[in-house]
Structure formats: structure tokens, C-alpha cells
Design a protein around this motif. Structure first.
Motif, PDB file in Angstrom:
ATOM      1  N   ALA A 150       2.142   1.954  -3.702  1.00 41.23           N
ATOM      2  CA  ALA A 150       0.762   2.586  -4.285  1.00 41.23           C
ATOM      3  C   ALA A 150       0.353   3.865  -4.320  1.00 41.23           C
ATOM      4  CB  ALA A 150      -0.147   1.491  -4.168  1.00 41.23           C
ATOM      5  N   HIS A 205       2.954   6.542  -5.655  1.00 32.55           N
ATOM      6  CA  HIS A 205       2.813   6.588  -6.885  1.00 32.55           C
ATOM      7  C   HIS A 205       1.400   7.264  -7.427  1.00 32.55           C
ATOM      8  CE1 HIS A 205       6.152   4.210  -7.938  1.00 32.55           C
ATOM      9  NE2 HIS A 205       5.592   3.148  -7.346  1.00 32.55           N
ATOM     10  N   ARG A 238       0.749  -1.294   0.063  1.00 29.49           N
ATOM     11  CA  ARG A 238      -0.019   0.094   0.140  1.00 29.49           C
ATOM     12  C   ARG A 238       0.955   1.285  -0.099  1.00 29.49           C
ATOM     13  NH1 ARG A 238      -3.371  -0.550   5.390  1.00 29.49           N
ATOM     14  NH2 ARG A 238      -1.043  -1.178   6.005  1.00 29.49           N
TER      15      ARG A 238
END
Length: 246
Positions: free
Chosen positions: A21, A24, A18
Motif C-alpha cells: 500500500a 503504491h 502495509r
């Protein structure tokens, strides 16, 4: 017209998927806010691409100027030691300027409030709600002092009370700050994680919020966070004027 320096966002990295992610997602928001600016991401640990790998690739492409921006909320060990050490090992052809960390900033406080409102609070709840400003924690006294100052300043915007808490290295823990606000007489208690991405310490904050009424999400790709990144980039790319008489 000279080209703009590449913005290299330097994240800590985590075994928790997580984390990357969320980093990003934040970088995508930064790119959307500044079309035409090249934004790259590098991780200090656990994730790829690594910071040295990104710097090597940029140098191989012929890139000259880079602004390295620590994806950190306070100036602690990573900003003062780890990141400068990595940047010193970069290819010699690169001209690298290290930007300041993100916090403190009024925009980050606005992002904290955004997350609290998304979790169910309203501006009308402020005067009856105590907030735990829950950060990861640090052994660096400067970083701890900054968190305490943010809590003091935020309290003046209308909350019943704001107390700092730390997931590691420092006290109090989130659960103790929650109980302290209950004892103070706050009608409800909310926990606002002052962290950028999910991971081990944010999960500890969430467990410590079990007795709270509201738990906000991490700051993540909040638009205010993207704005702070670009502010720090702009500050770093402008040369500092020489002192008079120097």
C-alpha cells in the motif's frame, strides 16, 4: 521526438499489506509529479505483479525502453545481485537500464526531518535532541558505511547527536542507540526510521524506540522521496558520454 522510457519501480515486497500500500502511494505521487510518464510497479517477492510479469507485459505491448529503478536506500545484495539477475531474464526486445538506488541523497535527509517534525519536533528542538538513524541493516559493508556517513553528515546540521542503528545483521540495535544518546546527555531522543515502507524490520525498529521520546514514521510517499525517484530516472535515461579517446 522519441518517447520516454517506461519507469519500472522495483520494490522488495512483503507479506505485510502495509508495504505494498505504501509503495503504491509513493508511485501515485511520482505519477502526479510527472504527468505523461508511464510508471509501473513490480515486486521481487510476496506481492503481485512480479517484476518478470511486468516486463513480459511491457514487451507484449511493444514497449522498447525501460528504466528499472530499485526502490532501495542503499546498494546492497538486492541492488547488486537479485535485481540484475531478474533483469537479465527479461524479454530480449526490451532495452533496460538499471537506475541507481535512492540513497544517499540530501532529499532523503530532508524527508527524515519532515517525518520528525510531523511526529512533534520543531527546528528549535534540534540542538537538544539526539537522533537515532534506524535502518533495516545489511551484511554488506558498503551499505553499513553509507548509513554511518549519513549519520555523520546529518549531525552537522544542528542536531545534538545522530547515531546509526540497525534492525538486523548489524549493530547497534535501535534500543541500544537510544540508551547511548540518553547517556550522552541529550535532552530528548528521537528515532528516525530510514526505511521506505512498513513491515517486519520497521516494526522491530518501532519496538526498539520504546524508550525514545519521539518515533517518526517511515519515509513512505514523502514528496522528497518521489523527487529522488524522478532524479534517478532522469540520470538513468541520459546516455553516459563515451570517454575521450575511447
Amino acid at each position: 521526438m522519441t518517447s520516454r522510457p517506461v519507469l519500472l519501480v522495483i520494490a522488495h515486497g512483503s507479506r505485510d499489506p502495509r508495504h505494498a500500500a505504501t509503495v503504491h502511494a509513493l508511485v501515485r505521487r511520482v505519477r502526479a509529479r510527472r504527468p505523461g510518464l508511464r510508471v509501473e510497479t513490480g515486486f521481487l517477492d510476496f506481492n503481485i505483479p512480479s517484476v518478470p510479469g511486468v516486463l513480459e507485459s511491457l514487451a507484449a505491448e511493444g514497449v522498447r525502453d525501460v528504466v528499472a529503478l530499485p526502490l532501495l536506500l542503499t546498494r546492497a545484495f538486492h541492488a547488486k545481485a537479485d535485481i540484475p539477475a531478474v533483469l537479465r531474464e527479461a524479454p530480449a526486445r526490451l532495452c533496460i537500464r538499471q537506475a541507481e538506488v535512492l540513497g544517499p541523497s540530501p532529499l532523503l535527509t530532508a524527508a527524515l526531518e519532515r517525518r520528525l517534525y510531523e511526529a512533534g519536533l520543531t527546528p528549535a528542538d534540534k540542538s537538544s535532541t539526539g537522533v537515532v538513524l534506524a535502518s533495516a541493516g545489511s551484511t554488506d559493508p558498503e551499505a553499513i558505511a553509507v548509513i554511518a556517513e549519513i549519520a555523520r553528515e546529518w549531525r552537522h546540521t544542528g542536531w545534538c547527536a545522530v547515531r546509526p542503528a540497525f534492525a538486523s545483521a548489524s549493530l547497534p540495535r535501535t534500543e541500544d542507540a537510544v540508551r547511548g544518546l540518553r547517556a550522552l546527555g541529550c535532552e530528548r531522543v528521537a528515532v528516525a526510521p530510514y526505511v521506505l515502507a512498513p513491515g517486519f524490520l520497521p516494526d522491530r525498529i518501532a519496538r526498539g524506540a520504546a524508550e525514545a521520546d519521539v518515533l517518526a514514521d517511515v519515509l513512505g510517499p514523502a514528496p522528497e522521496v518521489a523527487r529522488v525517484l524522478l532524479e534517478r530516472y532522469d540520470e538513468a535515461r541520459v546516455p553516459v558520454p563515451a570517454a575521450l579517446g575511447a
